[in-house]
Enzyme design. Structure first.
Site, short mmCIF file in Angstrom:
data_model
loop_
_atom_site.label_atom_id
_atom_site.label_comp_id
_atom_site.label_asym_id
_atom_site.label_seq_id
_atom_site.Cartn_x
_atom_site.Cartn_y
_atom_site.Cartn_z
N ASN A 116 17.98 -37.28 -24.38
CA ASN A 116 16.71 -36.71 -24.86
C ASN A 116 15.66 -36.73 -23.75
O ASN A 116 15.64 -37.64 -22.92
CB ASN A 116 16.21 -37.50 -26.08
CG ASN A 116 17.17 -37.37 -27.25
OD1 ASN A 116 18.01 -36.47 -27.27
ND2 ASN A 116 17.07 -38.28 -28.20
N ASP A 118 12.36 -36.20 -24.65
CA ASP A 118 11.09 -36.25 -25.38
C ASP A 118 10.26 -37.50 -25.10
O ASP A 118 9.11 -37.59 -25.53
CB ASP A 118 11.35 -36.10 -26.91
CG ASP A 118 12.34 -37.16 -27.43
OD1 ASP A 118 13.16 -36.81 -28.29
OD2 ASP A 118 12.31 -38.32 -26.95
N HIS A 151 18.79 -36.74 -18.71
CA HIS A 151 18.48 -35.31 -18.61
C HIS A 151 17.02 -35.08 -18.22
O HIS A 151 16.48 -34.01 -18.43
CB HIS A 151 18.79 -34.60 -19.94
CG HIS A 151 20.27 -34.48 -20.19
ND1 HIS A 151 20.80 -34.10 -21.40
CD2 HIS A 151 21.33 -34.70 -19.38
CE1 HIS A 151 22.13 -34.08 -21.31
NE2 HIS A 151 22.47 -34.46 -20.12
N CYS A 159 7.97 -30.33 -8.12
CA CYS A 159 7.72 -29.25 -7.16
C CYS A 159 9.04 -28.53 -6.86
O CYS A 159 10.09 -29.17 -6.81
CB CYS A 159 7.14 -29.85 -5.87
SG CYS A 159 6.81 -28.58 -4.63
C1 BV8 Z 1 26.69 -31.39 -14.91
C2 BV8 Z 1 17.65 -30.94 -20.75
C3 BV8 Z 1 27.88 -31.71 -12.90
C4 BV8 Z 1 17.02 -29.59 -20.74
C5 BV8 Z 1 19.96 -30.60 -21.39
C6 BV8 Z 1 30.39 -24.32 -17.32
C7 BV8 Z 1 29.40 -23.90 -16.45
C8 BV8 Z 1 28.38 -24.76 -16.01
C9 BV8 Z 1 28.37 -26.06 -16.45
C10 BV8 Z 1 29.36 -26.46 -17.33
C11 BV8 Z 1 30.37 -25.62 -17.76
N1 BV8 Z 1 31.17 -26.32 -18.61
C12 BV8 Z 1 30.69 -27.58 -18.72
C13 BV8 Z 1 29.61 -27.66 -17.94
C14 BV8 Z 1 28.81 -28.82 -17.75
C15 BV8 Z 1 27.54 -28.67 -18.59
C16 BV8 Z 1 27.93 -28.69 -20.05
O1 BV8 Z 1 28.25 -29.74 -20.56
N2 BV8 Z 1 27.93 -27.54 -20.73
C17 BV8 Z 1 28.37 -27.56 -22.11
C18 BV8 Z 1 27.32 -27.00 -23.02
C19 BV8 Z 1 29.70 -26.83 -22.19
N3 BV8 Z 1 26.78 -29.83 -18.27
C20 BV8 Z 1 25.93 -29.76 -17.23
O2 BV8 Z 1 25.68 -28.77 -16.61
C21 BV8 Z 1 25.29 -31.10 -16.86
N4 BV8 Z 1 25.47 -31.28 -15.45
O3 BV8 Z 1 27.72 -31.34 -15.57
O4 BV8 Z 1 26.63 -31.53 -13.54
C22 BV8 Z 1 28.04 -33.16 -12.71
C23 BV8 Z 1 28.72 -33.93 -13.67
C24 BV8 Z 1 28.89 -35.29 -13.45
C25 BV8 Z 1 28.40 -35.86 -12.27
C26 BV8 Z 1 27.71 -35.08 -11.34
C27 BV8 Z 1 27.53 -33.72 -11.56
C28 BV8 Z 1 23.83 -31.12 -17.16
C29 BV8 Z 1 23.62 -30.95 -18.65
C30 BV8 Z 1 22.15 -31.17 -18.99
C31 BV8 Z 1 21.60 -29.97 -19.73
N5 BV8 Z 1 20.25 -30.30 -20.18
N6 BV8 Z 1 18.72 -30.94 -21.75
C32 BV8 Z 1 16.32 -29.32 -22.03
O5 BV8 Z 1 16.28 -30.20 -22.91
O6 BV8 Z 1 15.76 -28.22 -22.14
S1 BV8 Z 1 21.18 -30.62 -22.55
C33 BV8 Z 1 20.57 -30.71 -24.13
O7 BV8 Z 1 21.75 -30.90 -24.93
C34 BV8 Z 1 19.71 -31.89 -24.46
O8 BV8 Z 1 19.51 -32.82 -23.43
C35 BV8 Z 1 20.48 -32.55 -25.59
O9 BV8 Z 1 20.25 -33.87 -25.69
C36 BV8 Z 1 21.84 -32.27 -25.13
C37 BV8 Z 1 22.96 -32.56 -26.05
O10 BV8 Z 1 22.64 -32.07 -27.31
P1 BV8 Z 1 22.48 -33.16 -28.47
O11 BV8 Z 1 21.49 -34.17 -28.03
O12 BV8 Z 1 23.82 -33.67 -28.86
O13 BV8 Z 1 21.81 -32.32 -29.60
P2 BV8 Z 1 22.54 -31.39 -30.69
O14 BV8 Z 1 21.49 -30.61 -31.40
O15 BV8 Z 1 23.68 -30.69 -30.05
O16 BV8 Z 1 23.18 -32.44 -31.73
C38 BV8 Z 1 22.31 -33.21 -32.54
C39 BV8 Z 1 23.21 -34.14 -33.31
O17 BV8 Z 1 22.39 -35.02 -34.06
C40 BV8 Z 1 24.09 -33.41 -34.31
O18 BV8 Z 1 25.40 -33.94 -34.22
C41 BV8 Z 1 23.46 -33.76 -35.66
O19 BV8 Z 1 24.44 -33.88 -36.68
C42 BV8 Z 1 22.87 -35.10 -35.39
N7 BV8 Z 1 21.72 -35.47 -36.22
C43 BV8 Z 1 20.71 -34.67 -36.65
N8 BV8 Z 1 19.83 -35.44 -37.35
C44 BV8 Z 1 20.30 -36.72 -37.33
C45 BV8 Z 1 21.51 -36.74 -36.63
N9 BV8 Z 1 22.24 -37.87 -36.44
C46 BV8 Z 1 21.76 -39.01 -36.99
N10 BV8 Z 1 20.60 -39.08 -37.69
C47 BV8 Z 1 19.84 -37.96 -37.87
N11 BV8 Z 1 18.69 -38.04 -38.57
ZN ZN Z 2 4.90 -29.59 -3.67
#
Ligand code: BV8
Ligand code: ZN
Length: 294
Positions: A116, A118, A151, A159
């Site tokens: 998160n 936030d 994240h 910058c």
């Molecule tokens: C990386 C910040 C390499 C921005 C976010 C193909 C092309 C390019 C990349 C990739 C690819 N395939 C895979 C990748 C990697 C990619 C990736 O994973 N893609 C996915 C979608 C396929 N990942 C990346 O690019 C990451 N970087 O891999 O770099 C590397 C790796 C290792 C080491 C070095 C280098 C970077 C990913 C970061 C992206 N940025 N956020 C912004 O916020 O605008 S991601 C974004 O999704 C948020 O951070 C969020 O937290 C995150 C995950 O989502 P969730 O938090 O799970 O939220 P969601 O809504 O999905 O689920 C909510 C859950 O809560 C549900 O299950 C629901 O049931 C539950 N819930 C709801 N209410 C409750 C509850 N549970 C309990 N109680 C409640 N009350």
């Molecule tokens: Zn600067």
């Protein structure tokens, strides 16, 4: 992994495991903040659905259309200003304090790895720590468990110039005059307001274009070495409010199990890979987590 027994929802059994655990991590997602009024990404009404945010949360989108990407993040900044930490944030924050954690998990280490952006977990840790030190002045803040915001942070402003790299925490509302009121337009689905780059947030040090201090898809998450060490040493991984769909965070639970650790999922509904967890507590984490860590 097939033929695994179904996950248990026996809270007493979980608390016996918690009591024996020595290196505990919590991997958190948007569901942790749902009760605070911050929309999740993929759930019903989720943010990514509305704005197709997957195509907005990338360096390419920012390069192509910084005005639209800044309107998206301005909207989220404005939406994240008022929400307060909920009972789940506070339960995790209390568990960060050694003397509190020692009761349910003696001599254990703990870390929160959150996806998160936030800032609510950090806010909860401040609030809970201030409360705690009112009658525990002997405890030292450096013993409090670490929070890793892998994240990045919504209110960090970075910058874009490689020669500068200035980052600052900036909660101003709006972050620049040109973005004022665009959150209402974007909420109404208007995606066609074009703000000239010169009027978008600029670096306070070198005046280059500034960007939101979050990690976009395709970018390397923050603190990966530290995360890898914590995950590598963990004997218990709490997976809280995440759909477990974004790498590398989605892999942590499996890595913990691979070296013999256990996994407890806390989610409102079924989520990716939860069938392999040792424990699954379905329900709102703002209810299940305070009970589990209490
Ligand atoms: C990386 C910040 C390499 C921005 C976010 C193909 C092309 C390019 C990349 C990739 C690819 N395939 C895979 C990748 C990697 C990619 C990736 O994973 N893609 C996915 C979608 C396929 N990942 C990346 O690019 C990451 N970087 O891999 O770099 C590397 C790796 C290792 C080491 C070095 C280098 C970077 C990913 C970061 C992206 N940025 N956020 C912004 O916020 O605008 S991601 C974004 O999704 C948020 O951070 C969020 O937290 C995150 C995950 O989502 P969730 O938090 O799970 O939220 P969601 O809504 O999905 O689920 C909510 C859950 O809560 C549900 O299950 C629901 O049931 C539950 N819930 C709801 N209410 C409750 C509850 N549970 C309990 N109680 C409640 N009350
Ligand atoms: Zn600067």
């Amino acid at each position: 992994m097939s033929g695994e027994p179904a996950p248990s929802n026996d809270m007493a059994q979980f608390q016996r495991v918690l009591h024996k655990s020595k290196n505990i991590i919590a991997v958190c997602g948007a569901g942790l903040s749902a009760a605070s009024g911050i929309p999740t990404f993929r759930g019903a009404g989720g943010m990514w659905r509305k704005y197709d945010a997957m195509s907005l949360a990338t360096p390419e989108a920012f390069k192509d259309n910084p005005s639209l990407v800044w309107q998206f993040y301005h909207t989220r900044r404005e939406a994240a200003r008022k929400p307060e930490p909920n009972a789940a944030h506070k339960a995790l924050a209390k568990f960060c304090i050694p003397s509190v954690r020692n009761i349910v998990a003696p001599n254990s280490e703990f870390a929160i790895i959150t996806q998160n952006v936030d800032g609510l977990s950090a806010k909860a840790m401040d609030m809970v720590w201030k409360e705690h030190t009112k009658d525990h002045s002997d405890e030292k803040v450096e013993d409090v468990s670490p929070l890793l915001e892998m994240h990045g942070r919504l209110f960090d402003v970075k910058c874009t110039s490689n020669f500068c790299g200035h980052v600052e925490y900036d909660t101003s509302s709006p972050i620049c005059p040109a973005l004022a009121g665009t959150e209402k337009a974007i909420e109404a689905g208007a995606m066609d307001i074009v703000i000239p780059e010169s009027k978008l947030p600029r670096c306070k040090k070198c005046n280059a274009l500034a960007r939101p201090g979050v990690v976009w898809f395709g970018e390397t998450p923050v603190g990966m070495d530290r995360n890898d060490k914590l995950v590598g040493a963990a004997d218990l991984c709490l997976v809280i409010g995440t759909s477990s769909t974004v790498m590398p965070a989605a892999l942590y639970a499996e890595i913990v199990q691979e070296h013999g650790g256990q996994v407890a999922v806390f989610n409102l509904e079924r989520s990716q890979g939860d069938e392999y967890a040792e424990f699954l507590f379905l329900g709102p984490c703002e209810k299940t987590l305070p009970e589990a860590l209490g």
